[in-house]
Design a protein around this motif. Structure first.
Motif, short mmCIF file in Angstrom:
data_model
loop_
_atom_site.label_atom_id
_atom_site.label_comp_id
_atom_site.label_asym_id
_atom_site.label_seq_id
_atom_site.Cartn_x
_atom_site.Cartn_y
_atom_site.Cartn_z
N UNK A 3 -23.08 -44.01 -42.86
CA UNK A 3 -22.91 -44.96 -41.76
C UNK A 3 -24.24 -45.60 -41.39
N UNK A 4 -24.24 -46.91 -41.03
CA UNK A 4 -25.50 -47.51 -40.57
C UNK A 4 -25.90 -46.94 -39.21
N UNK A 5 -27.19 -46.68 -39.04
CA UNK A 5 -27.70 -46.06 -37.81
C UNK A 5 -28.79 -46.94 -37.21
N UNK A 6 -28.72 -47.13 -35.90
CA UNK A 6 -29.79 -47.85 -35.20
C UNK A 6 -30.44 -46.89 -34.20
N UNK A 7 -31.78 -46.81 -34.28
CA UNK A 7 -32.55 -45.89 -33.43
C UNK A 7 -33.39 -46.73 -32.46
N UNK A 8 -33.30 -46.42 -31.15
CA UNK A 8 -34.05 -47.18 -30.14
C UNK A 8 -35.31 -46.43 -29.72
N UNK A 9 -36.45 -47.09 -29.86
CA UNK A 9 -37.74 -46.48 -29.48
C UNK A 9 -38.56 -47.49 -28.69
N UNK A 61 -29.52 -49.64 -24.14
CA UNK A 61 -29.06 -49.94 -25.50
C UNK A 61 -28.22 -48.79 -26.07
N UNK A 62 -28.62 -47.55 -25.75
CA UNK A 62 -27.89 -46.39 -26.27
C UNK A 62 -26.55 -46.26 -25.53
N UNK A 63 -26.57 -46.46 -24.21
CA UNK A 63 -25.33 -46.35 -23.42
C UNK A 63 -24.25 -47.30 -23.94
N UNK A 64 -24.65 -48.54 -24.27
CA UNK A 64 -23.66 -49.53 -24.72
C UNK A 64 -23.38 -49.46 -26.23
N UNK A 65 -24.07 -48.55 -26.92
CA UNK A 65 -23.80 -48.38 -28.36
C UNK A 65 -24.51 -49.40 -29.24
N UNK A 66 -25.41 -50.21 -28.65
CA UNK A 66 -26.19 -51.15 -29.46
C UNK A 66 -27.22 -50.37 -30.28
N UNK A 80 -32.22 -44.24 -14.68
CA UNK A 80 -31.09 -44.93 -15.32
C UNK A 80 -29.74 -44.28 -15.01
N UNK A 81 -29.71 -42.96 -14.94
CA UNK A 81 -28.43 -42.25 -14.83
C UNK A 81 -27.96 -41.84 -16.22
N UNK A 82 -26.96 -40.95 -16.26
CA UNK A 82 -26.63 -40.30 -17.55
C UNK A 82 -25.34 -40.82 -18.18
N UNK A 83 -24.78 -41.89 -17.60
CA UNK A 83 -23.48 -42.37 -18.06
C UNK A 83 -23.46 -42.71 -19.57
N UNK A 84 -22.50 -42.15 -20.29
CA UNK A 84 -22.32 -42.48 -21.71
C UNK A 84 -23.36 -41.87 -22.63
N UNK A 85 -24.27 -41.07 -22.06
CA UNK A 85 -25.37 -40.55 -22.87
C UNK A 85 -25.24 -39.04 -23.06
N UNK A 188 -34.12 -36.69 -26.51
CA UNK A 188 -33.26 -37.42 -27.43
C UNK A 188 -32.01 -37.81 -26.66
N UNK A 189 -31.62 -39.07 -26.73
CA UNK A 189 -30.36 -39.49 -26.09
C UNK A 189 -29.46 -40.12 -27.15
N UNK A 190 -28.20 -39.74 -27.13
CA UNK A 190 -27.27 -40.15 -28.18
C UNK A 190 -26.05 -40.78 -27.52
#
Ligand code: ATP
Ligand code: PRP
Length: 212
Positions: A3-9, A61-66, A80-85, A188-190
């Protein structure tokens, strides 16, 4: 096929401290964000890319799946809060402390006593509000975006809430730390959906990080 993976840093200390972690997971980043203007960096795996963001934008970006996963400081995550993470790991990188600081010579006990009203400049209003609410101290929070150390020096605030590591920045600006709020490190946030849908690709990376 993987699967293609995008990592936000983010650039700077998080990027530098993450490069060796990614190497342990077999991921080599092929561009250097300090010298390149590119915001999407290629890696040695054509299905894995790294995007370069401001630290405060990484959870968004991680919360919205970008991005499928990213690395962010506890300071940023608390704002930020922990929603979706999903936060599987404290990577123990970018370690520092959240502190209250005042100008040298200020009687902090007196200015923060119950019944007084403290003006606090900070980039972290939620953390500051919670801290002073717990102590029962009334505060006026002044939201800033950087260079907090300046605020008490020019009369904008009585105190600041900011990150302290070596203490050099406080010292250089004639400030002293007076109260510890919390230890900070990066996690790490996923994205929760990514973990489900791309488990076979993401879980081995989490495992490589956690075995360090
Ligand atoms: P921005 O670039 O948006 O102003 P920033 O200056 O906080 O953000 P960085 O300096 O790259 O960005 O900090 C990234 C993270 O590293 C912070 O969220 C915090 O968790 C941690 N950090 C910040 N300052 C220090 C420091 N002096 N020592 C160690 N860790 C730090
Ligand atoms: C952070 C923080 C302090 C400094 C503390 O700034 O906002 O100013 O580090 O570190 P010290 O105790 O080791 O001096 P940063 O280096 O991220 O600079 P910036 O906020 O201007 O980006």
């Amino acid at each position: 096929m993987q699967n293609p993976i995008t990592i936000a840093l983010s650039k700077g200390r998080i990027f530098e401290e993450t490069v060796p972690l990614l190497q342990k997971a077999g991921i080599e980043i092929l561009d250097n964000p300090e010298t390149s203007r590119k915001l999407i960096l290629n890696t040695n795996n054509k299905n894995t890319r790294v995007i370069i963001l401001r630290p405060t934008d990484v959870p968004t970006y991680v919360q919205y799946g970008a991005a499928d996963f990213g690395i962010a400081g506890k300071d940023v995550l608390m704002q930020h809060g922990e929603m979706g993470l999903y936060q599987p790991l404290d990577l123990e990188i970018a370690q520092c402390k959240m502190m209250v600081a005042v100008k040298k010579g200020v009687d902090y006990q007196k200015v923060s006593s119950i019944g007084s009203r403290l003006r606090v400049a900070t980039k972290y209003p939620d953390i500051a509000k919670k801290h002073f609410a717990k102590k029962g101290v009334h505060v006026d929070i002044i939201k800033l975006y950087g260079s907090m150390e300046l605020a008490p020096l020019v009369g904008l605030s009585d105190a600041i809430v900011d990150i302290v590591s070596t203490g050099n920045t406080l010292q250089a600006n004639n400030l002293v730390p007076v109260e510890f709020i919390m230890d900070i490190s990066s996690r790490l946030i996923v994205n929760k959906a990514s973990l489900r849908l791309k488990y076979q690709t993401i879980q081995p990376i989490i495992d490589a990080f956690s075995s360090l």
